[in-house]
Write a protein that holds these residues in place. Structure first.
Motif, PDB file in Angstrom:
ATOM      1  N   LEU A 184       0.833  -1.197   0.000  1.00 29.49           N
ATOM      2  CA  LEU A 184       0.000   0.000   0.000  1.00 29.49           C
ATOM      3  C   LEU A 184       0.872   1.252   0.000  1.00 29.49           C
ATOM      4  CD1 LEU A 184      -2.948  -0.934   2.380  1.00 29.49           C
ATOM      5  CD2 LEU A 184      -3.072  -0.450  -0.065  1.00 29.49           C
ATOM      6  N   TYR A 185       1.985   1.211   0.732  1.00 33.21           N
ATOM      7  CA  TYR A 185       2.925   2.328   0.666  1.00 33.21           C
ATOM      8  C   TYR A 185       3.498   2.453  -0.751  1.00 33.21           C
ATOM      9  CZ  TYR A 185       3.001   2.774   5.783  1.00 33.21           C
ATOM     10  OH  TYR A 185       2.671   2.975   7.104  1.00 33.21           O
ATOM     11  N   SER A 186       3.820   1.320  -1.359  1.00 33.04           N
ATOM     12  CA  SER A 186       4.352   1.343  -2.728  1.00 33.04           C
ATOM     13  C   SER A 186       3.331   1.954  -3.683  1.00 33.04           C
ATOM     14  CB  SER A 186       4.706  -0.081  -3.176  1.00 33.04           C
ATOM     15  OG  SER A 186       5.137  -0.098  -4.514  1.00 33.04           O
ATOM     16  N   PHE A 187       2.076   1.597  -3.506  1.00 27.65           N
ATOM     17  CA  PHE A 187       0.995   2.175  -4.319  1.00 27.65           C
ATOM     18  C   PHE A 187       0.968   3.693  -4.175  1.00 27.65           C
ATOM     19  CE2 PHE A 187      -3.319   3.891  -3.715  1.00 27.65           C
ATOM     20  CZ  PHE A 187      -3.772   3.851  -5.025  1.00 27.65           C
ATOM     21  N   ALA A 188       1.187   4.188  -2.952  1.00 32.25           N
ATOM     22  CA  ALA A 188       1.174   5.635  -2.713  1.00 32.25           C
ATOM     23  C   ALA A 188       2.210   6.346  -3.568  1.00 32.25           C
ATOM     24  CB  ALA A 188       1.418   5.922  -1.229  1.00 32.25           C
ATOM     25  N   PHE A 189       3.382   5.730  -3.735  1.00 29.68           N
ATOM     26  CA  PHE A 189       4.427   6.344  -4.558  1.00 29.68           C
ATOM     27  C   PHE A 189       4.180   6.096  -6.042  1.00 29.68           C
ATOM     28  CE2 PHE A 189       6.517   5.766  -0.424  1.00 29.68           C
ATOM     29  CZ  PHE A 189       6.948   7.070  -0.214  1.00 29.68           C
ATOM     30  N   ALA A 190       3.558   4.965  -6.380  1.00 28.60           N
ATOM     31  CA  ALA A 190       3.317   4.651  -7.788  1.00 28.60           C
ATOM     32  C   ALA A 190       2.403   5.670  -8.450  1.00 28.60           C
ATOM     33  CB  ALA A 190       2.724   3.242  -7.919  1.00 28.60           C
TER      34      ALA A 190
END
Length: 249
Positions: A184-190
């Motif tokens: 979910l953190y990765s999604f935030a940056f994606a």
């Protein structure tokens, strides 16, 4: 910050030996067969699914046409004439970023994970190895060539790499609660890049002519996008804390 990104160690075992095929691990560690799990939430009760997909597709429709002819002069981003590698790297970055955006949205759909776990796994691998990692690395190569290198963009790329790698490692380890958090953190940056276009559309819709306002938006977008996203993700993680894993995004 570190405490927000990684929770205290906890046991997240895989389904027990002999559990029915497709069993989902609960936070408690018990294997929960699909037949015993609650019915999947209907897509219309996940109000973010369709709007998110629409925004991402609209962004890609806006971004891709200028690059289909492979003409550097049509680029939305100014290309340095003294750096022959700038344009090819930019196109590769956009291509891998497109893969990341197209694969990260389905990853957030619980029904896909529950009903089609193999699709969830393979789309996740595409997101990591064909999308996020190469796109972030290419961004590092492009930043020094850009007219205005941004510390916010560079830091966002570093954190995108870290959160994506951690999410993948946690999945391999079978630590699915931690995997969910990191991805979910990765999604935030994606989807950070999408915010830039949203800001531009808002300013154009409001017919803002002030050069000072435009300069502030351009200067803060590389930071503001992923900061907003992280706040939203952290709010969601706090809101859903303690729920069974099978019910969560």
């Amino acid at each position: 910050m570190a405490q927000n990104l990684e929770t205290a160690p906890r046991t997240e075992p895989a389904p027990a030996a002999g559990a029915p095929r497709g069993a989902l691990p609960d936070v408690s560690g018990a294997a929960v067969p699909d037949s015993a799990a609650p019915a999947a939430t209907a897509w219309w009760r996940r109000p973010w699914v369709i709007p998110l997909a629409v925004v991402v597709l609209a962004f890609l429709v806006h971004v891709w046409p200028p690059y289909l002819g492979l003409d550097p002069e049509a680029s939305l981003i100014p290309i340095r004439p003294d750096a022959a590698q700038h344009y090819p790297l930019l196109v590769a970055h956009i291509a891998t970023g497109t893969i990341a955006l197209l694969t990260v949205v389905p990853q957030l759909w619980p029904r896909l994970r529950r009903r089609h776990p193999a699709v969830h796994r393979w789309s996740g691998r595409l997101y990591v190895f064909a999308g996020a990692l190469p796109s972030a690395i290419l961004a590092f190569l492009i930043t020094p060539l850009s007219m205005g290198p941004s510390v916010g963009t560079t830091l966002g790329g570093v954190l995108w790499l870290v959160t994506t790698v951690m999410g993948f490692v946690r999945a391999v380890q079978g630590r699915f609660v931690s995997h969910r958090m990191w991805m979910l953190y990765s999604f935030a940056f994606a989807i950070n890049i999408v915010w830039g276009r949203v800001f531009v559309v808002v300013l154009e819709t409001l017919h803002v002519q002030s050069q000072w306002v435009w300069a502030q938006v351009v200067g803060t977008a590389p930071w503001l996008g992923w900061v907003i996203n992280l706040i939203a993700v952290q709010w969601w993680l706090n809101r859903t804390a303690g729920r069974p894993l099978k019910e969560l995004v």
